[in-house]
Design an enzyme around this catalytic site. Structure first.
Site, PDB file in Angstrom:
ATOM      1  N   HIS A   9      55.815  38.616  46.058  1.00 35.24           N
ATOM      2  CA  HIS A   9      55.633  39.599  44.997  1.00 35.24           C
ATOM      3  C   HIS A   9      56.107  38.956  43.694  1.00 35.24           C
ATOM      4  O   HIS A   9      57.305  38.728  43.504  1.00 35.24           O
ATOM      5  CB  HIS A   9      56.440  40.867  45.287  1.00 35.24           C
ATOM      6  N   GLU A  44      59.212  40.077  41.432  1.00 36.73           N
ATOM      7  CA  GLU A  44      60.547  40.137  42.026  1.00 36.73           C
ATOM      8  C   GLU A  44      61.219  38.780  41.869  1.00 36.73           C
ATOM      9  O   GLU A  44      61.410  38.027  42.829  1.00 36.73           O
ATOM     10  CB  GLU A  44      60.437  40.580  43.479  1.00 36.73           C
ATOM     11  N   GLU A  82      66.071  42.010  50.745  1.00 37.18           N
ATOM     12  CA  GLU A  82      65.848  42.805  49.537  1.00 37.18           C
ATOM     13  C   GLU A  82      67.079  42.699  48.642  1.00 37.18           C
ATOM     14  O   GLU A  82      68.179  43.074  49.042  1.00 37.18           O
ATOM     15  CB  GLU A  82      65.599  44.267  49.894  1.00 37.18           C
TER      16      GLU A  82
END
Length: 793
Positions: A425, A428, A593
Site C-alpha cells: 500500500h 503507508e 500494522e
C-alpha cells in the site's frame, strides 16, 4: 596444437557435456571462431588458464564491478550522481573483458573464472537478476504514467528526531467546524489539469511523465505584498489536486484519488510557498473517505520547513491546532465525504514548507539507500541485490538476499528462510521506515546481526508497489486495484509485483522451510503497533502462531500492543499476502500494522511516533527472531503457557459477561478461537445470544396434542430420515428431534408410565457436540421410535 597436452587429450574418448554445450551455444551466437578440435576438455582447460598468464584475469572476474549490465550504459534517462572515478572502474572492467575476448578458445563474456585452488570456468548469472547499482553509482529515474505532469525540481528532506516527545493534540470540544464554501465562492489557486479516474486505464509510462512544457498551476503573485500561498504536488509521492482560497489565510484542499480509481483519499503530501510568519492559517481537506480517523483522538499533521532544515537542521515535526475530523455536510456525491481541518503557523516569512499525512519515504529514497549498500565493500558481501521484476510502469522491484556465506553445502541447505515485504500500500510509508530499521540492523556488524545471517536466509522486498509510491497513491497500483487482495492472482501482466513475489516464495518453500513471513503496513484508525496472524488449525502447533507477537510485545512494551493483535482469517482477506502465505504452508505469517499516530503504552503514552521509533521496531523484529529460535526453549514454552492462561481468562470473562458458564477443561477444543478475538467480540456475543434463544425456545415450548393422522404423517416422514443426519450436525435438525421426544414423552405419560424426559436435559443433549452425549441421544431416539411404533400398532 599443444604438444605438452597431447597425451592428456588422447586419453579422453568422450566429449565433455559442458564443453559440447558451450561449443554449440557460442558458435551459434558467433563468439566461438576456432575449429571444434581446438577446444580442449575441462582438465586441459584448467591447465591452460592456470598456467598461462595471458588468460589469467588477476582474480577480478566475479566482482561487482564486472556485473554492471551493459544496457544501463545505454539508458538516456539515468540520473548521474557519482564521480568520474566510477567510470574509470567501469572501463577497467571492460578492459578485463577484452582479455577474455582475445582468447582463441572462447570469445564470450558469459564465463567467469576464479583462481581459488583450481580455475573452474562457470556461466555468469543472467544479467537481469543483477542489481542496477554497482560502481557506476547511477540512480534509475522513476517512470511516470504519460498523463502525469512532473516538475523538474528534486525534493529531498533531512532525517531528524525531535529532542522532546511530540504529544497528541488534546481536543477541547470548542474546535471550529468551518463551512465548506467551494470554488463557487472562493478562488482556485491550484488545480491539476487532468487526473486519470476509473473511466481511464494505464497505457504507458516514461521518465518525467507527460511530454511538453510543464505548466505553472499556481496563481501568479501580483506583487511583493501578495500573501497568497503557492501550492505544488507534482513531485514524487505528492498528492493534492486542488486548493481554493476562501479567506485571506484560509484554504480548502481537495486530494487526488488513486490514479484510475474514484476512491482512496487519505494520503496527502504537498508544498506551500510564499508563507508569512506569525499568522494563523487554516487548511481544510474536504474529500476524505474514511468515517474514522486517528485525527479524532489527537493525531497531528506533519510540517517541514526548508529554512529550518538548512539553518537549524530541523526536519519533519508535528504541527497543528484546532484539529477536527468531521462529516462533510455539503457533499453531493453518492458516498459520504469527511473533512479534516487544522490551523498552523509558519516559522519564517517567504519560506518553502511541506505538509504530509506521515513521514514520506519515496522510491528515490529507497534507491539511495540501496546504492549505499551496493557500494559498501563489506555489506555487499552478504547482501545481494537483484531485480525481482518490473512494475507496470517499468520501475524496478528490488529483491535483497541477505545471509552470510555458508562453509559447506550442508550448512547452506540447513538454513531457514525469513521473508519480509513492505509498501504494497503506497500511502503507508511507516512500513518503509520499519523496513529501513530492520535493514540497518541486519546489515550491521553487530554480533546478533551476524548470528542471524549465519542461521537464516532473508528475502526482502522493500517496496512492492513502486508505481503507487511514485504517483502518490494511497492504496492501489496503476491497475487501479489493491494489490493486497490479489495474491492469489494468475494475471502476471496485470499484477507483476505480486505474482513474482508469490512465485519467489513458492520456489523458496520447495528449497527450505520458511520460518516467518511478515508484510509491513500502516494503520489509520488504531494507535500502537500490532500484528494480524492466522489461527492454526493443527492441534500439534496450537497457539504457536501467537508466540512471536507476544515475544515482540515484551521486547518493545512501549510500542507494540499484543492486545491489539488479531488472528481471525476472514473471507474478505483471503487474497492478502498474510493468508495466502499461510495457506502455502508458512505457519508464522503476519501483517504488521504500525499506526500513523503514536503510542498509548508505557513511557511513550500519548506521544507521536518518530522515524526513529519505527526504525527501532525493525531492530526489535531481529531481537525477537533470536528469542523465537533460541535452542533453549524456555522462553518459548513460558510464552506458550502464558498464552493459554490469557486465552482462558478472556473466554471466562466473555462468558461471564454474557451470563454463561462453560467448563473449559472439557470443552476447550470445541471453542473457535476466532470468535473470542477482541476485535470480533460482537460476533461472539451474537452467537452466544443465539444459543440462549434456542435454549429458551425449547424450555418454553408447550407439548401440543396431535391427532392420529398427524402422528402417522410425522412417523412416515421421520422413518425415511437417514440416521446419518443425526451426527455432529444434529443441532441443525434439533427442532424436529425435539418434537419427536416431546411427542413420545406425552404418549408415555398419557399411558400412566413413570418414564419422562426433562426438557432442559434434552436440550443439553441436542446442543452438545460431545460424541458420548450424541451416542446417548441416539439411544433415547431409538427408544422413542420403538415406543411410538408400539403405540401406533
Amino acid at each position: 596444437m599443444f604438444p605438452a597436452l597431447e597425451p592428456e587429450l588422447k586419453q579422453e574418448t568422450l566429449p565433455d557435456p559442458y564443453e559440447d554445450f558451450m561449443y554449440h551455444h557460442l558458435q551459434y551466437y558467433g563468439y566461438y571462431k576456432a575449429q571444434r578440435g581446438t577446444l580442449p576438455n575441462s582438465a586441459t582447460h584448467q591447465h591452460i588458464w592456470k598456467n598461462n598468464p595471458r588468460y589469467l584475469l588477476n582474480g577480478s572476474f566475479g566482482k561487482r564491478e564486472d556485473l554492471i549490465p551493459d544496457r544501463l550504459q545505454k539508458e538516456k534517462h539515468l540520473w548521474p550522481s557519482c564521480l568520474p572515478s566510477t567510470v574509470r572502474r567501469q572501463t577497467g572492467a571492460m578492459s578485463r573483458d577484452s582479455l577474455m575476448l582475445s582468447s582463441p578458445f572462447v570469445k564470450s563474456r558469459q564465463l567467469l573464472y576464479d583462481d581459488i585452488g583450481k580455475v573452474n570456468p562457470h556461466l555468469r548469472e543472467p544479467r537481469d537478476l543483477f542489481a542496477l547499482f554497482s560502481g557506476s553509482a547511477l540512480l534509475q529515474a522513476p517512470r511516470w504514467p504519460v498523463e502525469c505532469e512532473v516538475i523538474k525540481e528534486r525534493i529531498h528532506h533531512i532525517e531528524w528526531v525531535p529532542p522532546q516527545p511530540e504529544y497528541f493534540y488534546q481536543p477541547t470540544g470548542n474546535e471550529k467546524i468551518p463551512e465548506i464554501v467551494g470554488e463557487e465562492k472562493g478562488t482556485i489557486v491550484y488545480q491539476l489539469d487532468s487526473v486519470p479516474t476509473e473511466d481511464c486505464y494505464f497505457t504507458s509510462s516514461r521518465v518525467g511523465g507527460k511530454r511538453g512544457i510543464i505548466k505553472e498551476l499556481s496563481v501568479s503573485l501580483q506583487g511583493p505584498e501578495d500573501n497568497t500561498l503557492l501550492f505544488e504536488s507534482r513531485f514524487e509521492s505528492g498528492n493534492l489536486q486542488k486548493a481554493v482560497r476562501v479567506n485571506t489565510f484560509e484554504y480548502e484542499l481537495t486530494l487526488r484519488t488513486d490514479l484510475y480509481t474514484n476512491k482512496h483519499t487519505q494520503w496527502f503530501y504537498f508544498r506551500v510557498q510564499n508563507t508569512r510568519k506569525d499568522v494563523t492559517y487554516r487548511f481544510t481537506i474536504v474529500n476524505l473517505l474514511k468515517p474514522k480517523s486517528l485525527y479524532t483522538v489527537g493525531m497531528k499533521p506533519l510540517m517541514y520547513s526548508q529554512l529550518d532544515a538548512s539553518t537549524h537542521s530541523i526536519g519533519w515535526r508535528r504541527e497543528g491546532n484546532e484539529i477536527k475530523y468531521y462529516r462533510n455536510t455539503a457533499e453531493d456525491g453518492q458516498q459520504p465525504l469527511y473533512c479534516l481541518t487544522w490551523t498552523a503557523r509558519f516559522p519564517h516569512d517567504r519560506d518553502t514548507c511541506f505538509f504530509a499525512h506521515f513521514y514520506p519515504y519515496t522510491y528515490t529514497d529507497l534507491q539511495r539507500f540501496l546504492l549505499s549498500v551496493a557500494n559498501s565493500p563489506v555489506k555487499s558481501q552478504f547482501c545481494k541485490l537483484r531485480t525481482l521484476c518490473r512494475s507496470l510502469a517499468g520501475n524496478t522491484v528490488y529483491l535483497l538476499t541477505i545471509t552470510n556465506p555458508a562453509r559447506t553445502p550442508q550448512e547452506a541447505a540447513a538454513k531457514k528462510a525469513v521473508v519480509l515485504t513492505a509498501r504494497v500500500h503506497p500511502g503507508e510509508s511507516n512500513g518503509s521506515w520499519i523496513m529501513k530499521g530492520f535493514l540497518d540492523f541486519i546489515l550491521s556488524n553487530s554480533p546478533d546481526a551476524q548470528l542471524l545471517r549465519d542461521i537464516f536466509i532473508f528475502k526482502v522486498v522493500p517496496m512492492l508497489n513502486p508505481d503507487g509510491v511514485i504517483v502518490g497513491n494511497y492504496r492501489c497500483s496503476l491497475a487501479g486495484r489493491d494489490l493486497n487482495r490479489h495474491y492469489k492472482t494468475i494475471l502476471k501482466e496485470s499484477f507483476p509485483c505480486i505474482w513474482h513475489t508469490r512465485n519467489m516464495i513458492k520456489r523458496l518453500l520447495e528449497e527450505r522451510e520458511v520460518l516467518l513471513y511478515c508484510d509491513f503496513h500502516g494503520h489509520s484508525r488504531k494507535n500502537n503497533i500490532f500484528l494480524y496472524g492466522c489461527n492454526n488449525t493443527n492441534r500439534e502447533f496450537w497457539l504457536h502462531e501467537r508466540v512471536f507477537p507476544l515475544m515482540l510485545s515484551k521486547n518493545a512494551p512501549d510500542k507494540f500492543s499484543f492486545h491489539s493483535c488479531n488472528f481471525k482469517v476472514q473471507k474478505c482477506k483471503e487474497g492478502t499476502g498474510r493468508v495466502v502465505m499461510w495457506r502455502m504452508g508458512i505457519l508464522n505469517s503476519y501483517t504488521m500494522e504500525s499506526t500513523f499516530g503514536g503510542s498509548t503504552l508505557g513511557n511513550k503514552r500519548d506521544t507521536h511516533f518518530t522515524t526513529e521509533d519505527l526504525k527501532s521496531l525493525g531492530y526489535h523484529v531481529c531481537d525477537t527472531l533470536l528469542d523465537f529460535c533460541d535452542p533453549d526453549r524456555t522462553k518459548f514454552m513460558q510464552c506458550l503457557a502464558e498464552l493459554k492462561e490469557l486465552l482462558q481468562q478472556e473466554i471466562h470473562k466473555k462468558f461471564k459477561e454474557l451470563g454463561q458458564d462453560m467448563d473449559l477443561e472439557r470443552s476447550w477444543s470445541d471453542i473457535s478461537l476466532s470468535d473470542v478475538e477482541s476485535r470480533y467480540q460482537t460476533s461472539f456475543q451474537s452467537k452466544t445470544r443465539e444459543l440462549n434463544q434456542k435454549k429458551t425456545m425449547y424450555k418454553k415450548k408447550k407439548k401440543a396434542l396431535k391427532s392420529r393422522k398427524q402422528r402417522n404423517k410425522q412417523y412416515q416422514r421421520h422413518t425415511l430420515m437417514p440416521e446419518s443426519k443425526l451426527t455432529e450436525d444434529a443441532p441443525v435438525r434439533t427442532p424436529t428431534a425435539a418434537v419427536w421426544l416431546e411427542c413420545s414423552t406425552s404418549q408415555l405419560n398419557g399411558r400412566g408410565k413413570s418414564t419422562s424426559l426433562d426438557p432442559t436435559d434434552m436440550t443439553t443433549l441436542i446442543l452438545t457436540k460431545n460424541k458420548d452425549r450424541i451416542q446417548v441421544f441416539h439411544l433415547i431416539y431409538d427408544h422413542c421410535i420403538t415406543v411410538v411404533r408400539w403405540r401406533w400398532w
